[in-house]
Design a protein around this motif. Sequence first.
Motif, PDB file in Angstrom:
ATOM      1  N   ALA A  84      10.283 -13.713   6.393  1.00 25.82           N
ATOM      2  CA  ALA A  84       8.952 -14.407   6.046  1.00 25.82           C
ATOM      3  C   ALA A  84       9.189 -15.686   7.144  1.00 25.82           C
ATOM      4  CB  ALA A  84       8.860 -14.908   4.547  1.00 25.82           C
ATOM      5  N   LEU A  85       8.217 -16.112   7.904  1.00 26.63           N
ATOM      6  CA  LEU A  85       8.586 -17.140   8.831  1.00 26.63           C
ATOM      7  C   LEU A  85       7.342 -18.079   8.969  1.00 26.63           C
ATOM      8  CD1 LEU A  85       9.830 -15.538  12.329  1.00 26.63           C
ATOM      9  CD2 LEU A  85      11.046 -16.551  10.637  1.00 26.63           C
ATOM     10  N   ARG A  86       7.506 -19.119   9.184  1.00 24.12           N
ATOM     11  CA  ARG A  86       6.616 -20.209   9.301  1.00 24.12           C
ATOM     12  C   ARG A  86       6.746 -21.315  10.220  1.00 24.12           C
ATOM     13  NH1 ARG A  86       3.731 -24.883   7.182  1.00 24.12           N
ATOM     14  NH2 ARG A  86       5.276 -25.876   5.518  1.00 24.12           N
ATOM     15  N   MET A  87       5.905 -22.094  10.892  1.00 22.66           N
ATOM     16  CA  MET A  87       6.249 -23.253  11.565  1.00 22.66           C
ATOM     17  C   MET A  87       5.607 -24.382  11.320  1.00 22.66           C
ATOM     18  SD  MET A  87       5.261 -23.739  15.856  1.00 22.66           S
ATOM     19  CE  MET A  87       5.650 -22.022  16.269  1.00 22.66           C
ATOM     20  N   PRO A  88       6.293 -25.265  10.616  1.00 25.66           N
ATOM     21  CA  PRO A  88       5.539 -26.414  10.011  1.00 25.66           C
ATOM     22  C   PRO A  88       5.443 -27.503  10.980  1.00 25.66           C
ATOM     23  CG  PRO A  88       8.159 -26.707   9.693  1.00 25.66           C
ATOM     24  CD  PRO A  88       7.863 -25.321  10.459  1.00 25.66           C
ATOM     25  N   ARG A  89       4.427 -28.424  10.725  1.00 23.28           N
ATOM     26  CA  ARG A  89       4.065 -29.791  11.641  1.00 23.28           C
ATOM     27  C   ARG A  89       4.949 -30.765  11.319  1.00 23.28           C
ATOM     28  NH1 ARG A  89      -1.044 -28.818  13.544  1.00 23.28           N
ATOM     29  NH2 ARG A  89      -2.265 -27.126  12.441  1.00 23.28           N
ATOM     30  N   GLY A  90       4.894 -31.697  11.867  1.00 18.06           N
ATOM     31  CA  GLY A  90       5.482 -33.138  11.661  1.00 18.06           C
ATOM     32  C   GLY A  90       7.045 -33.181  11.439  1.00 18.06           C
ATOM     33  N   PHE A  91       7.540 -33.923  10.582  1.00 15.96           N
ATOM     34  CA  PHE A  91       8.941 -33.948  10.285  1.00 15.96           C
ATOM     35  C   PHE A  91       9.587 -32.829  10.367  1.00 15.96           C
ATOM     36  CE2 PHE A  91      12.776 -34.681   7.940  1.00 15.96           C
ATOM     37  CZ  PHE A  91      13.455 -35.726   8.673  1.00 15.96           C
ATOM     38  N   GLY A  92       9.176 -31.839   9.610  1.00 16.86           N
ATOM     39  CA  GLY A  92       9.970 -30.576   9.227  1.00 16.86           C
ATOM     40  C   GLY A  92       9.967 -29.818  10.735  1.00 16.86           C
ATOM     41  N   GLY A  93       8.792 -29.808  11.566  1.00 14.67           N
ATOM     42  CA  GLY A  93       9.055 -29.301  13.056  1.00 14.67           C
ATOM     43  C   GLY A  93      10.038 -30.060  13.789  1.00 14.67           C
ATOM     44  N   GLU A  94      10.218 -31.363  13.901  1.00 11.76           N
ATOM     45  CA  GLU A  94      11.212 -32.235  14.686  1.00 11.76           C
ATOM     46  C   GLU A  94      12.722 -32.014  14.176  1.00 11.76           C
ATOM     47  OE1 GLU A  94      11.752 -36.945  15.747  1.00 11.76           O
ATOM     48  OE2 GLU A  94      10.270 -36.473  14.214  1.00 11.76           O
ATOM     49  N   ILE A 110      -8.520 -16.732   8.170  1.00 16.47           N
ATOM     50  CA  ILE A 110      -7.621 -15.436   8.617  1.00 16.47           C
ATOM     51  C   ILE A 110      -8.375 -14.306   8.916  1.00 16.47           C
ATOM     52  CG2 ILE A 110      -5.649 -14.170   8.156  1.00 16.47           C
ATOM     53  CD1 ILE A 110      -4.532 -16.326   6.340  1.00 16.47           C
ATOM     54  N   GLU A 111      -9.348 -13.789   8.281  1.00 10.78           N
ATOM     55  CA  GLU A 111     -10.004 -12.580   8.492  1.00 10.78           C
ATOM     56  C   GLU A 111     -10.997 -12.883   9.904  1.00 10.78           C
ATOM     57  OE1 GLU A 111     -10.602 -10.778   4.053  1.00 10.78           O
ATOM     58  OE2 GLU A 111     -12.055 -12.192   4.917  1.00 10.78           O
ATOM     59  N   ALA A 112     -11.422 -14.069   9.983  1.00 15.29           N
ATOM     60  CA  ALA A 112     -12.188 -14.658  11.263  1.00 15.29           C
ATOM     61  C   ALA A 112     -11.442 -14.190  12.514  1.00 15.29           C
ATOM     62  CB  ALA A 112     -12.852 -15.982  11.116  1.00 15.29           C
ATOM     63  N   VAL A 113     -10.067 -14.825  12.614  1.00 16.85           N
ATOM     64  CA  VAL A 113      -9.447 -14.421  13.859  1.00 16.85           C
ATOM     65  C   VAL A 113      -8.761 -13.422  13.885  1.00 16.85           C
ATOM     66  CG1 VAL A 113      -6.975 -15.119  14.471  1.00 16.85           C
ATOM     67  CG2 VAL A 113      -8.484 -16.960  13.496  1.00 16.85           C
ATOM     68  N   ALA A 114      -8.527 -12.595  12.665  1.00 13.55           N
ATOM     69  CA  ALA A 114      -7.979 -11.246  12.909  1.00 13.55           C
ATOM     70  C   ALA A 114      -8.920 -10.136  13.262  1.00 13.55           C
ATOM     71  CB  ALA A 114      -7.252 -10.569  11.689  1.00 13.55           C
ATOM     72  N   GLY A 115     -10.282 -10.615  12.819  1.00  9.41           N
ATOM     73  CA  GLY A 115     -11.376  -9.542  12.919  1.00  9.41           C
ATOM     74  C   GLY A 115     -11.346  -8.223  12.139  1.00  9.41           C
ATOM     75  N   ALA A 116     -10.520  -8.462  10.910  1.00  9.69           N
ATOM     76  CA  ALA A 116     -10.312  -7.603   9.857  1.00  9.69           C
ATOM     77  C   ALA A 116     -10.072  -8.012   8.467  1.00  9.69           C
ATOM     78  CB  ALA A 116      -8.861  -6.744  10.302  1.00  9.69           C
ATOM     79  N   LYS A 117     -10.485  -7.430   7.610  1.00 12.52           N
ATOM     80  CA  LYS A 117     -10.373  -7.684   6.179  1.00 12.52           C
ATOM     81  C   LYS A 117      -8.797  -7.634   5.690  1.00 12.52           C
ATOM     82  CE  LYS A 117     -14.509  -8.435   4.227  1.00 12.52           C
ATOM     83  NZ  LYS A 117     -14.756  -9.850   3.710  1.00 12.52           N
ATOM     84  N   SER A 168      -0.124  -9.884  14.462  1.00 10.70           N
ATOM     85  CA  SER A 168       0.788 -11.163  14.092  1.00 10.70           C
ATOM     86  C   SER A 168       0.896 -12.242  15.134  1.00 10.70           C
ATOM     87  CB  SER A 168       2.201 -10.625  13.285  1.00 10.70           C
ATOM     88  OG  SER A 168       2.140  -9.987  12.428  1.00 10.70           O
ATOM     89  N   ALA A 169       1.057 -12.035  16.305  1.00 11.14           N
ATOM     90  CA  ALA A 169       1.010 -12.869  17.344  1.00 11.14           C
ATOM     91  C   ALA A 169      -0.099 -13.574  17.590  1.00 11.14           C
ATOM     92  CB  ALA A 169       1.579 -12.006  18.690  1.00 11.14           C
ATOM     93  N   LYS A 170      -1.288 -13.025  17.303  1.00  8.09           N
ATOM     94  CA  LYS A 170      -2.583 -13.542  17.380  1.00  8.09           C
ATOM     95  C   LYS A 170      -2.821 -14.399  16.239  1.00  8.09           C
ATOM     96  CE  LYS A 170      -7.477 -12.173  17.704  1.00  8.09           C
ATOM     97  NZ  LYS A 170      -8.270 -11.078  17.773  1.00  8.09           N
ATOM     98  N   LEU A 171      -2.338 -14.263  15.195  1.00 12.07           N
ATOM     99  CA  LEU A 171      -2.353 -15.165  13.860  1.00 12.07           C
ATOM    100  C   LEU A 171      -1.472 -16.238  14.169  1.00 12.07           C
ATOM    101  CD1 LEU A 171      -2.483 -12.541  10.976  1.00 12.07           C
ATOM    102  CD2 LEU A 171      -4.298 -14.045  12.005  1.00 12.07           C
ATOM    103  N   ALA A 172      -0.166 -16.012  14.690  1.00 11.54           N
ATOM    104  CA  ALA A 172       0.719 -17.360  15.000  1.00 11.54           C
ATOM    105  C   ALA A 172      -0.071 -18.282  16.071  1.00 11.54           C
ATOM    106  CB  ALA A 172       2.132 -16.807  15.413  1.00 11.54           C
ATOM    107  N   GLU A 173      -0.405 -17.404  16.906  1.00 11.38           N
ATOM    108  CA  GLU A 173      -1.247 -18.679  18.106  1.00 11.38           C
ATOM    109  C   GLU A 173      -2.374 -19.209  17.654  1.00 11.38           C
ATOM    110  OE1 GLU A 173      -2.048 -20.230  21.847  1.00 11.38           O
ATOM    111  OE2 GLU A 173      -0.278 -18.805  21.117  1.00 11.38           O
ATOM    112  N   PHE A 213      -2.603 -20.187  14.150  1.00  6.75           N
ATOM    113  CA  PHE A 213      -2.470 -21.097  12.954  1.00  6.75           C
ATOM    114  C   PHE A 213      -1.121 -21.812  12.893  1.00  6.75           C
ATOM    115  CE2 PHE A 213      -5.422 -17.864  11.483  1.00  6.75           C
ATOM    116  CZ  PHE A 213      -6.571 -18.700  10.936  1.00  6.75           C
ATOM    117  N   TRP A 214      -0.364 -21.361  13.809  1.00  5.22           N
ATOM    118  CA  TRP A 214       1.076 -22.361  13.882  1.00  5.22           C
ATOM    119  C   TRP A 214       0.763 -23.460  14.975  1.00  5.22           C
ATOM    120  CZ3 TRP A 214       5.352 -18.142  14.212  1.00  5.22           C
ATOM    121  CH2 TRP A 214       5.974 -17.833  12.837  1.00  5.22           C
ATOM    122  N   PRO A 215       1.387 -24.565  14.700  1.00  2.28           N
ATOM    123  CA  PRO A 215       2.062 -24.993  13.366  1.00  2.28           C
ATOM    124  C   PRO A 215       0.978 -24.984  12.374  1.00  2.28           C
ATOM    125  CG  PRO A 215       2.100 -26.807  14.693  1.00  2.28           C
ATOM    126  CD  PRO A 215       1.723 -25.809  15.588  1.00  2.28           C
ATOM    127  N   GLY A 216       1.396 -24.891  11.017  1.00  4.01           N
ATOM    128  CA  GLY A 216       0.457 -25.127  10.090  1.00  4.01           C
ATOM    129  C   GLY A 216       0.858 -24.022   8.828  1.00  4.01           C
TER     130      GLY A 216
END
Length: 347
Positions: free
Chosen positions: A142-152, A226-233, A106-111, A113-116
């Motif tokens: 469920a956690l997400r880090m948004p870009r732009g106005f939401g993040g600010e 996501i699979e390309a980053v995770a190295g898993a299906k 999960s940390a790898k995916l956050a690194e 794809f976040w923010p996004g």
Amino acid sequence: MINRQCPHLPERSGRITGPACSRLVAHLAEILAVGEALEHALALLEGGDVVAIPTETVYGLAGDATNGVAVARIFEAKGRPRFNPLIAHVADRAMADRIAVFDPLSAKLAEAFWPGPLTLVLPHRADSGIHPLATAGLDTIALRMPRGFGGELIARLGRPLAAPSANSSGRISGTTAGAVAADLGDRIKLVVDGGATPVGLESTIVKVEHGELRLLRPGGIGAEEIEAVAGAKLLRGASGIEAPGMLASHYAPGAAMRLNVDKIAGGEALLAFGGKRAAGWEQAIALRNLSEAGDLREAASNLFAFMQALDRVGAATIAVEPIPFEGLGEAINDRLARAAAPRDKIG
């Protein structure tokens, strides 16, 4: 839809004309551009109120995720079932770590794809401060880090925002400030106008369990990325409601939906894709093409706005041409299937 007697009001408000219309318009949400809205939005959020904000995916109905009154107002404004959890939006990884426990994948995916437009479902820390209503009683969040106005906005507030899509529960998600105001404008005080959202679909939601990666909701990031980053299906399928957007019927217009059509019936509206038309397309009372070039990213960004436009023409049914399932096509087909599901399954 817009009220024909009082064009500033939603259709559901009934027959309202003349002075009554003018009085009610004063109580509709204020619409402010991103550059003008930050301080007003902060004041409302600090007071436990809700604000419609733009994100890269769709507009969100935001409230302080640590404030039970604010979270309850989100459910109330949307008419959302209480068993349907909310995504908590964070400003940075430090805020996320105070709320949830990250495994290495999960940390790898956050690194990556976040923010996004990626949401991670993670074990919830008991001392996170998130109000229990936001998690619907689950031990995950469920956690997400948004870009732009939401993040600010979140960074200035200093607390996470619960922010489901800014629309009535089960209905089409808003991708413009105007669409949000037409739906929720008589229930909220402020819509922040950031223009049309660039992705146009909600976030992809994934969860790591027992070392395996599971797709809970396809969305603005394709499974292959996501699979390309995770190295898993990515595994598919889940038991019960583990995250937002998993109700059988969701994103629904007023018209019925007929999917994967190869022939159009008289009186239908047509949601097209690509350069080749279904037989009888000339009979359609209205037509919108998600992408004449067959570009799935363009199709995703147009999906909700074009569904809303066709719903306004008065057709009983919107016919939808086939859309490939690869890449963002998986998320597009997911939203269309939920829009076409029997309406008695809407929570």
